[in-house]
Every structure is written in structure tokens, then in C-alpha cells.
Design a protein around this motif. Sequence first.
Motif, PDB file in Angstrom:
ATOM      1  N   ALA A 353      35.977  48.891  38.284  1.00  0.00           N
ATOM      2  CA  ALA A 353      36.741  47.895  39.502  1.00  0.00           C
ATOM      3  C   ALA A 353      35.910  46.001  38.594  1.00  0.00           C
ATOM      4  CB  ALA A 353      36.328  47.773  40.348  1.00  0.00           C
ATOM      5  N   GLU A 367      43.532  42.887  35.786  1.00  0.00           N
ATOM      6  CA  GLU A 367      42.704  42.899  37.216  1.00  0.00           C
ATOM      7  C   GLU A 367      43.391  44.203  38.290  1.00  0.00           C
ATOM      8  OE1 GLU A 367      41.889  39.750  41.921  1.00  0.00           O
ATOM      9  OE2 GLU A 367      42.888  39.188  39.485  1.00  0.00           O
ATOM     10  N   THR A 368      44.865  44.043  37.886  1.00  0.00           N
ATOM     11  CA  THR A 368      46.062  45.083  38.735  1.00  0.00           C
ATOM     12  C   THR A 368      45.955  46.153  38.173  1.00  0.00           C
ATOM     13  OG1 THR A 368      47.763  42.962  38.938  1.00  0.00           O
ATOM     14  CG2 THR A 368      48.236  46.268  39.213  1.00  0.00           C
ATOM     15  N   GLU A 371      42.155  47.615  39.426  1.00  0.00           N
ATOM     16  CA  GLU A 371      42.260  48.211  41.036  1.00  0.00           C
ATOM     17  C   GLU A 371      42.585  49.421  40.964  1.00  0.00           C
ATOM     18  OE1 GLU A 371      43.125  46.520  45.068  1.00  0.00           O
ATOM     19  OE2 GLU A 371      44.357  45.501  43.689  1.00  0.00           O
ATOM     20  N   GLU A 499      38.064  47.008  50.106  1.00  0.00           N
ATOM     21  CA  GLU A 499      37.741  45.978  50.153  1.00  0.00           C
ATOM     22  C   GLU A 499      36.875  45.636  51.181  1.00  0.00           C
ATOM     23  OE1 GLU A 499      38.043  43.542  47.786  1.00  0.00           O
ATOM     24  OE2 GLU A 499      38.399  45.770  46.179  1.00  0.00           O
TER      25      GLU A 499
END
Length: 682
Positions: A353, A367-368, A371, A499
Motif C-alpha cells: 500500500a 495510487e489506485t 490499493e 482504512e
Amino acid sequence: MTRTDEATAGRLRDPFAVPSGTTTRFALLVVTTSTVIMHFVGSRLGPVPGDVKERYARYAACWEEQNRGSTGLPSPNGPSAVELCGADPRQVDLWVPLTGLLVFWLVVLAVYWLLPAWRVRRRRYALLGEESAAVTRALEALRQRTGCEPVHWYAQPLDVRVSALAFGRRGHRCVVLSGGLLALRNRRPETFEAVVLHELAHVRNRDIDLSFLTIISARVSLPVLVLTVASGVLWEHLHGLGGTGSLAAGLSNSLKGLCLVVAMPLTRRAVLRSREYYADARARQWAGSPAALRALLEVKENRRRLPGRLLRVHPTARQRRDMLDDPEPLFRSGFWELLAAGCVLGALYTDLATTFVLNSALGPGAETAREVLALGTLGTLLAVVVAFFTLRLQEGFPGGRPGLLGAPVWGLACGIALGGGVANPGVTFALASVGQVGAGLLPWTALLALGGYAAVRWTAAALPWWRPVLRGPHARAAWCVLPVAAGALFGCVLVWLMELMVTQALMSTLLGGHAPELVSFLLGAASDAVVRSPFLLCAALLAALVPLLGQAAPPGARAARQALGRTVAGALRAGLWLAAALALLGSGPRVLLAYAAVAALLAVRTGRRPRPGGLPFAHATLADVLAAVTAHGGAALLLTLVTPQAAPGPGDVLLAGSISALLAVGVAACVPTARRGTPAAG
């Protein structure tokens, strides 16, 4: 066989009917080692342009300033923190960590390939030849009886102990017998046979490769882990990052390295201990009675051993005797074993991550991709760990036993909280930037434990329906599809769970920084559950669909397929009627509440319907989710075609449909007849 032996054999089943603990621990060790090597090489040894250090220092300082200085809701007309601070400037080409990983495993495999020949020369083992023809024939007879692959037999004549050792590599298995054992062949043949069967069990269990690869990879990767611990905080100062958030992130990196430095040697020792237990179990199956092996283990040990059980590489004779008398521990997992597994999984999630090796290849989409990669990997590996844990319990305790889930589930939750929360630099950066110490870790760990308990119960309910498929002609396809589906299910829940600590920091900012941390966590968890409700709805759909497909997949399950078809058809019909109603009445709060009530009635009615085969609540959940997708999607499509200006946005449709469907499932879960169903007539 004694009465105790007969009772034990009748109570417990075959420990080799499920994957062994040795294999599972080794797989986790390989995945974790690979991730650590890639992360270290990419972040510490990769080529970095000269101005990146300064740009990253400004980037981190900007985020810390935005986190600390923001209070209340952000201004709708002002720039966001992402627009002010920009993207992460760190970039490393993907070939750098991949090359480091390739070099690491090439070194490990080279050592593994050359180790047997080096060991024979260094220890001066003598190959059993024609002068020991009778011994060789007896050994080959034992090997053929056990069905093991060919073995090279060696002797160590000067060793007076009664011992043997199996080693080697693929295609070149070796067993060395001590002089004391060879001298015992004619005087106590049953003891000689027990020792040889134990070593042949190592060959048959294929744990020689796992043990030697475990030892080699752990020793080669140890310097990297030590450097990771030392460079965590120092790296932040070398880049000129002196803020509170950056210091906390550096401490988390060091803590993550420290956790792996502790967990990986303990995992290595657990692999080496468990292989001995499984070898004893295999030798007992071959011998028919453990009397000879138990008598051998009655000998008093003279070697000094480490005091702690977790620190030992080889189990004591007493522990092996206890395992022969009662092999129940082979079928259950303890707190510390699952704590180490959870810590490894959490650290793996943190590495994936927070890595920036994808920045140069994917740019804004990095970033996507991070994740998705982190959650997908964590969900799949967590599904494998939970499935292994559940299979062992079902094989060893068919009737169940209270108290078997508490300690392992809490261990897994604490490990994930440690590796994915306390040792996550993203989490600690966010909390330290807003002045919080992380009191929400306690309720977060409790939520993780609750999720782990639900995952084990769901796996225990779903696996029996898939057993006929996994043993049938389409077993290979089922073994490929089932882990992916379970990983997607767990990943959809982890989108929300993993998260929550960052959400706590954001909620504290929205509340002005004056609310207690526990209040910030609870409000953040509730609000994030609403935002992530489409993922939770997807998890509910998969949780219902996986056991239903397993029930309907066997060739003779015609009634189950018909029941599934009726559920799908009824849900689609109800969804179309509800779509027309939503298109006519709109999507106001009262209309959505009325829709949730109707959807709850549909779920309860579907669950209570008599049907053969069971799984009533799975049918209810599937009907509710399909009706919600059809109703809200159909209403949005009708409004788009008729009055485009009045059509809701895709995000609003997803949230409204997901929240109403989850509320309906929750109401149906409170109705006993919807959970348990109504028995079919006859």
C-alpha cells in the motif's frame, strides 16, 4: 495397539488429509521475504534523481501542514489537499526491485542446489556400497514399502549416537545413518526401522526442500531486515523530513522491520518444528503402532535446549511423545501462530500500500493500482490462511468443540493490527499530523477479530458444499476459482476495515480536533461504512453466491439448481416492479425507506420459503442484492432515457441501492425463520 491408541485413532482423523502447517508457514515466509526484498531494493537502492529528495520533503511537509491546519468541512470552492500538495514525486523504475528479487532467489536456489554435495564432502559421509549389501537391501525394502522416491544411503561410522538425517534436493534425496544406528540394526531391529521410517517420512512429506529453503532464505534476507530496522527513522532525517508525522512514519517503518526480524526467525523455527511432528505422524501410519518410536523417545536428552518453546528449532523428546499419544495439536492453531501470520499479512499489506515503485510505470493511476494490489493480495492470502485453519479444525474435530476459535481469531486480528496499523507509516503519519496517539487501535482490533470470526464461520459453512466439486472432474478449475472468489469477498470487506484508522484522523479534523479519539473512531467507522457500502454489498453478494454455487455445481444437484433459479427469477421480477415504482415516485428519503421495507419483506419471504438443501439466508441475501441492483439500476436507466436532467448520478445510485439493500439484509438477519428457513414438506 493399546486402548489409548485405539481411542485416539477413533477420535482423530488423518492429519495429511489437509495441507500441513509446514507448507502454509513456508508459503507466508516466501511471500513476505519477496515483498521485503522488493520494497528495500526499490526504496533504498534504486536510482533517485537529485531533486527528488527536496521535492519529497516539500510534499511531506505540505501534507502534514494540511492535516494539522484543517478543521471542519473543507471549502467546496477551495483547492483540495491533493491539488495543493501534488502527487508523490518518488519514482523508481519497476525493473530495479524485480532485478533485486530475481538476484535474491537465484542466490537462494544456487545455495539450495549445491548444498547436498557440499554437506557430503564437508561431513565426509560414506556411501553405502557392496560391503553393506544386506543393510542396503533392507533399507531399499523399507523405502519401497513406503512408496518414497529413490534415496542415496550414506553412513557416518564415527558417530556413535542413534540418529539419522534426511537432506538433499529435488532428484537427489539423501539419508545418512549414524554408526550407532547401524550397530543397533541386529540387536533392536524395531528401533532401527522406526528411525529410518521417520527419515523416509521427511522424504515422503516433501519437507526437506521447504526446510532447507526456509533456512537459506531466512539467513540471506536477515541483513536486509536489519538494515530496514536501522534505516526507518534515519531515512526520514536524511531526506530532511523533521515533522511529527514524518518522524512517526519513520518509526513505523522501523517497527515494521523489527516485527519481521522477530516474526521470520520464529516462523523458520515453527517450520522446522512442525516437520518433525508430521514426520512422526507419517512414520506412525506406516508402522501401525507408535510403540517403537515412543520407546526411542524415552531416552533422556543430554543436549541443552533453549527454554522457550517458540525459540526451539527441534521439538523435545517429551513433546514428540505427547504428540504421538495425542495428535490434536496438528489440527488446531494457537494464538502465537496466528499472531505471526497476521503480522506478516499486515506488513505485506503495508509494503504494497505504501510502495512507490509503480509511480514511474502508472503515473496518476499508481495510487489506485497500489490499493487494488494491496487489498487483493491481503484478501487472497487471508482467505488461504482462514481456509487452512478451518480445514484443520473440521478434519480434527468433526463434531466441533467450544473454545477453538477465540485465541486464534484474536491472534490473527492483533497481528493484522500490528503489521497493518501500528507499523503502517501512512496510518501513523495521519494520526501524528492531527495530534492523536491511536487510541482507536483497540476498537479497530476488536472489529478485525469480529471480522475474522465471521470469516471462519462463513468458510466453515461454505467449504462442505464445495468438497464434492473439489474432488470431482472439474477440481482444477474449482481450486482456481474458489480462492479468487473468497479473496474478492474478503478484499471487499478489507476496503472498509483497513482504512478505519486513517478515517479516524480525518473525522478528528472534521470535528475540530476536540472530540475524544474513541468518538472520532466510531463516527469515522460509521461514516466510512456508508461511503464503502457498495463494496460491503459486493461482499454480501459473494458470501451468498459462493455456497449456493457449490451446492448447485455437482451433477446430481438438480433440486439445488432449480431452487437457485427460482430465487434469481423471483428477485429479478421484484426488482423490475420496484424499478418502475422508483422511477415514478422518485428517490426521496421516504421512498427509499419504503423501498428498504419492501426489500426486507422480499428477503424474509425468500428465506422462509421451504426448499431442499438448506442455505435459506444465502437465498434471502442473493434475492435482496439482485433486486436492489435491478431496481436502482433500472430506475436510473429509465430516468436517463425519459428525463436525462432528472436522472441521479452513478454515485448516488450506488449509495442508495447499497444502503437500502444492506438494511434489508440486516432486518432479515433478525428474523429466525429467514435465517434458518422452513423445512420442506416430506
